[in-house]
Motif scaffolding. Sequence first.
Motif, short mmCIF file in Angstrom:
data_model
loop_
_atom_site.label_atom_id
_atom_site.label_comp_id
_atom_site.label_asym_id
_atom_site.label_seq_id
_atom_site.Cartn_x
_atom_site.Cartn_y
_atom_site.Cartn_z
N LEU A 41 0.86 -1.00 -0.01
CA LEU A 41 0.23 -0.34 -0.58
C LEU A 41 0.89 1.52 0.07
N GLY A 42 0.52 2.21 -0.54
CA GLY A 42 1.61 3.38 -1.59
C GLY A 42 2.46 3.36 -2.00
N LYS A 43 3.31 2.22 -2.08
CA LYS A 43 4.82 1.84 -2.90
C LYS A 43 4.35 1.64 -4.39
N GLU A 44 5.57 1.67 -5.25
CA GLU A 44 4.76 1.07 -6.02
C GLU A 44 5.54 -0.45 -6.03
N ARG A 45 5.14 -1.22 -7.16
CA ARG A 45 5.43 -2.35 -7.87
C ARG A 45 6.99 -3.10 -7.58
N GLU A 46 7.05 -3.76 -6.58
CA GLU A 46 8.65 -4.54 -7.37
C GLU A 46 8.56 -5.95 -7.13
N TRP A 47 9.62 -5.77 -7.93
CA TRP A 47 9.95 -7.78 -8.88
C TRP A 47 10.35 -8.19 -7.28
#
Length: 126
Positions: A41-47
């Motif tokens: 929540l509130g963060k960028e998508r990361e691998w």
Amino acid sequence: QVRLVESGGGSVQSGGSLRLSCAVSGYTYSTYYMGWFRQALGKEREWVAIIDDEGSRTYADSVKGRFTISQDNAKNTLYLDMNSLQPEDTAIYYCAARVGGVSGWWPLRDFQYNYWGQGTQVTVSS
């Protein structure tokens, strides 16, 4: 038409384990990457973890030693086994597929993937 459907998310306590599955249909390419990404929540998508068509794997430092990516080609299913879960692992987890690539290269950005599942929520409480 390529379709990816995740399952297996849920709520666990810190230190617990979960197995995510991603059922793949309509995907017949011989050269590919399959990956798991997550978005808190509130963060960028990361691998999180990626596997290629030769079975090579790579993991983000934050999950190395705790998570394992695997695939069952007979069942057309991608898995993510998650152990020693921590509250910071809480996120929506997505599986993704990319057609084509180069040996020794890893697509680590979400825009490098062609197909996505709808996501499954993982919540880890302390």
